[in-house]
Design a protein around this motif. Structure first.
Motif, PDB file in Angstrom:
ATOM      1  N   LYS A 190     -19.348  -0.505   5.294  1.00  0.00           N
ATOM      2  CA  LYS A 190     -19.024   0.654   4.458  1.00  0.00           C
ATOM      3  C   LYS A 190     -17.624   1.174   4.787  1.00  0.00           C
ATOM      4  CE  LYS A 190     -23.775   2.259   3.707  1.00  0.00           C
ATOM      5  NZ  LYS A 190     -24.718   3.405   3.845  1.00  0.00           N
ATOM      6  N   ILE A 191     -17.273   1.134   6.074  1.00  0.00           N
ATOM      7  CA  ILE A 191     -15.914   1.544   6.466  1.00  0.00           C
ATOM      8  C   ILE A 191     -14.900   0.578   5.885  1.00  0.00           C
ATOM      9  CG2 ILE A 191     -14.399   2.085   8.402  1.00  0.00           C
ATOM     10  CD1 ILE A 191     -16.869   2.460  10.136  1.00  0.00           C
ATOM     11  N   LEU A 192     -15.211  -0.711   5.952  1.00  0.00           N
ATOM     12  CA  LEU A 192     -14.304  -1.721   5.398  1.00  0.00           C
ATOM     13  C   LEU A 192     -14.108  -1.509   3.908  1.00  0.00           C
ATOM     14  CD1 LEU A 192     -12.725  -4.262   6.277  1.00  0.00           C
ATOM     15  CD2 LEU A 192     -14.705  -5.606   5.569  1.00  0.00           C
ATOM     16  N   SER A 193     -15.179  -1.186   3.198  1.00  0.00           N
ATOM     17  CA  SER A 193     -15.089  -0.941   1.762  1.00  0.00           C
ATOM     18  C   SER A 193     -14.243   0.299   1.468  1.00  0.00           C
ATOM     19  CB  SER A 193     -16.494  -0.759   1.188  1.00  0.00           C
ATOM     20  OG  SER A 193     -16.448  -0.452  -0.189  1.00  0.00           O
ATOM     21  N   CYS A 194     -14.403   1.329   2.290  1.00  0.00           N
ATOM     22  CA  CYS A 194     -13.616   2.557   2.112  1.00  0.00           C
ATOM     23  C   CYS A 194     -12.129   2.284   2.331  1.00  0.00           C
ATOM     24  CB  CYS A 194     -14.115   3.617   3.089  1.00  0.00           C
ATOM     25  SG  CYS A 194     -13.171   5.165   3.079  1.00  0.00           S
ATOM     26  N   LEU A 195     -11.800   1.530   3.368  1.00  0.00           N
ATOM     27  CA  LEU A 195     -10.404   1.207   3.651  1.00  0.00           C
ATOM     28  C   LEU A 195      -9.806   0.329   2.550  1.00  0.00           C
ATOM     29  CD1 LEU A 195     -10.667   0.555   7.485  1.00  0.00           C
ATOM     30  CD2 LEU A 195      -9.400   2.412   6.383  1.00  0.00           C
ATOM     31  N   ARG A 196     -10.616  -0.562   1.982  1.00  0.00           N
ATOM     32  CA  ARG A 196     -10.122  -1.386   0.880  1.00  0.00           C
ATOM     33  C   ARG A 196      -9.771  -0.512  -0.320  1.00  0.00           C
ATOM     34  NH1 ARG A 196     -10.780  -3.882  -3.812  1.00  0.00           N
ATOM     35  NH2 ARG A 196     -10.342  -6.126  -3.993  1.00  0.00           N
ATOM     36  N   SER A 197     -10.602   0.476  -0.612  1.00  0.00           N
ATOM     37  CA  SER A 197     -10.321   1.395  -1.728  1.00  0.00           C
ATOM     38  C   SER A 197      -9.037   2.171  -1.474  1.00  0.00           C
ATOM     39  CB  SER A 197     -11.493   2.361  -1.910  1.00  0.00           C
ATOM     40  OG  SER A 197     -12.674   1.667  -2.247  1.00  0.00           O
ATOM     41  N   MET A 198      -8.833   2.594  -0.232  1.00  0.00           N
ATOM     42  CA  MET A 198      -7.615   3.327   0.116  1.00  0.00           C
ATOM     43  C   MET A 198      -6.390   2.439  -0.030  1.00  0.00           C
ATOM     44  SD  MET A 198      -8.703   5.585   3.439  1.00  0.00           S
ATOM     45  CE  MET A 198      -9.872   6.949   3.290  1.00  0.00           C
ATOM     46  N   TRP A 199      -6.509   1.181   0.419  1.00  0.00           N
ATOM     47  CA  TRP A 199      -5.383   0.260   0.290  1.00  0.00           C
ATOM     48  C   TRP A 199      -5.058   0.020  -1.183  1.00  0.00           C
ATOM     49  CZ3 TRP A 199      -4.830  -4.420  -2.121  1.00  0.00           C
ATOM     50  CH2 TRP A 199      -3.656  -5.125  -1.842  1.00  0.00           C
ATOM     51  N   SER A 200      -6.090  -0.173  -2.011  1.00  0.00           N
ATOM     52  CA  SER A 200      -5.880  -0.417  -3.442  1.00  0.00           C
ATOM     53  C   SER A 200      -5.197   0.771  -4.101  1.00  0.00           C
ATOM     54  CB  SER A 200      -7.227  -0.694  -4.129  1.00  0.00           C
ATOM     55  OG  SER A 200      -7.843  -1.849  -3.606  1.00  0.00           O
ATOM     56  N   GLU A 201      -5.635   1.975  -3.761  1.00  0.00           N
ATOM     57  CA  GLU A 201      -5.022   3.180  -4.322  1.00  0.00           C
ATOM     58  C   GLU A 201      -3.568   3.299  -3.878  1.00  0.00           C
ATOM     59  OE1 GLU A 201      -4.542   6.595  -6.457  1.00  0.00           O
ATOM     60  OE2 GLU A 201      -6.242   5.196  -6.489  1.00  0.00           O
ATOM     61  N   LYS A 202      -3.319   2.965  -2.628  1.00  0.00           N
ATOM     62  CA  LYS A 202      -1.955   3.007  -2.095  1.00  0.00           C
ATOM     63  C   LYS A 202      -1.047   2.037  -2.845  1.00  0.00           C
ATOM     64  CE  LYS A 202       0.559   2.025   2.207  1.00  0.00           C
ATOM     65  NZ  LYS A 202       0.406   1.584   3.626  1.00  0.00           N
ATOM     66  N   MET A 203      -1.530   0.817  -3.120  1.00  0.00           N
ATOM     67  CA  MET A 203      -0.739  -0.178  -3.828  1.00  0.00           C
ATOM     68  C   MET A 203      -0.506   0.229  -5.285  1.00  0.00           C
ATOM     69  SD  MET A 203       0.150  -2.345  -1.638  1.00  0.00           S
ATOM     70  CE  MET A 203       0.945  -3.419  -2.825  1.00  0.00           C
ATOM     71  N   ARG A 204      -1.508   0.815  -5.927  1.00  0.00           N
ATOM     72  CA  ARG A 204      -1.345   1.270  -7.316  1.00  0.00           C
ATOM     73  C   ARG A 204      -0.248   2.317  -7.416  1.00  0.00           C
ATOM     74  NH1 ARG A 204      -7.083   0.959  -7.122  1.00  0.00           N
ATOM     75  NH2 ARG A 204      -7.889  -0.743  -8.421  1.00  0.00           N
ATOM     76  N   ARG A 205      -0.216   3.224  -6.453  1.00  0.00           N
ATOM     77  CA  ARG A 205       0.810   4.272  -6.469  1.00  0.00           C
ATOM     78  C   ARG A 205       2.196   3.676  -6.310  1.00  0.00           C
ATOM     79  NH1 ARG A 205      -2.026   8.760  -2.453  1.00  0.00           N
ATOM     80  NH2 ARG A 205      -3.790   9.281  -3.826  1.00  0.00           N
TER      81      ARG A 205
END
Length: 298
Positions: free
Chosen positions: A141-156
């Motif tokens: 679940k932590i890995l999934s959360c960090l992946r979402s954060m990374w994806s949001e960071k790249m989109r920005r």
């Protein structure tokens, strides 16, 4: 010392650790009624203080691990402490820490202080999951959360260079660029194409090596937040199963002292250990006239 005395002392030790953890749970509960950053900062503080506490307690009661626990079918003093913290604090509050961290990270107006609260809380959570040996399903679940954060960071980062109408293209680019630490490579790769599959909660986690999962979490954290406030260390101690970058002891407090002008790192570390990580008490000591020279660079 007879066997009964050792058993009684061990039970008293377990009760003392439990009482300390209950006190920390109450502090977390109180901060839960305040802001999100207060709760995240308190979660970090609970883990940092617990590490100091359990390390000192196991030194005091180390003779139990030599003469009682090996032959008594009970956990070692360190394992008992981390087990209690893992079951009563980490597992209980893991979902809320991830929810609050994701919520703050998704805001475009998040302040530096709020981002730092996420940084320290997630580093503490990953470290605690490794030390307390939390089950793989929760770590995913932590890995999934960090992946979402990374994806949001790249989109920005991509949005300023692409039209707003190209959200679909941005998503495809982000998905293609996704690092392998967030993904599980398929055994059947397509020639000329990156064929990857996301980690899924229903995938078999029993076969996943815990050390490998710990490294994946460490790598994913670094991709989102960088290596600041982390230290590289290989914990080969039988008490702990953890490889790679770990949260620096009293990382948040050391960062606060540095920002306040107290740049003598060695002295700051020594005082934080002496005060059990109490930042206010450490600042009071450093602010005394006799210690003002600690604000000067070494």
């Amino acid at each position: 010392m007879c066997g009964f005395d050792k058993e009684q002392i061990y039970n008293n030790y377990c009760q003392a650790v439990a009482a300390y953890i209950v006190m920390g749970e109450e502090r977390l509960r109180q901060c839960g009624t305040k802001s999100s950053t207060d709760f995240l900062e308190e979660f970090y503080l609970r883990w940092s203080r617990f590490l100091t506490y359990i390390n000192r307690m196991t030194k005091v009661f180390g003779y139990l691990d030599r003469f009682y626990t090996p032959n008594s079918m009970v956990r070692s003093t360190y394992s008992e402490g981390t087990f209690q913290f893992g079951s009563r604090v980490v597992q209980k509050h893991l979902q809320r820490v991830l929810h609050l961290a994701s919520d703050i990270h998704s805001r475009r107006t998040s302040s530096k202080a709020e981002i730092n609260s996420i940084r320290f809380a997630l580093a503490a959570l990953i470290d605690a999951c490794s030390v307390c040996q939390i089950q793989s399903s929760l770590r995913l679940k932590i890995l999934s959360c960090l992946r979402s954060m990374w994806s949001e960071k790249m989109r920005r980062e991509l949005q300023p260079s692409l039209p707003l109408s190209e959200d679909g293209l941005i998503n495809k680019i982000v998905d293609y660029m996704c690092p392998t630490c967030f993904l599980n490579k398929s055994s059947e790769s397509v020639p000329g194409q990156k064929h990857r599959q996301n980690w899924r909660s229903d995938s078999s986690t029993s076969a996943m090596d815990k050390r490998r999962l710990t490294r994946l979490l460490n790598e994913s954290y670094i991709l989102v937040f960088g290596q600041k406030h982390l230290q590289w260390q290989d914990r080969k101690d039988s008490k702990i199963i953890s490889d790679g970058p770990l949260l620096v002891s009293h990382a948040k407090e050391l960062n606060s002292l540095k920002n306040m002008g107290f740049t003598n790192h060695r002295r700051n570390v020594k005082l934080l250990r002496w005060t059990w990580g109490n930042l206010d008490e450490t600042i009071n000591i450093l602010s005394k006239p006799a210690n003002r020279n600690t604000k000067e660079h070494r």
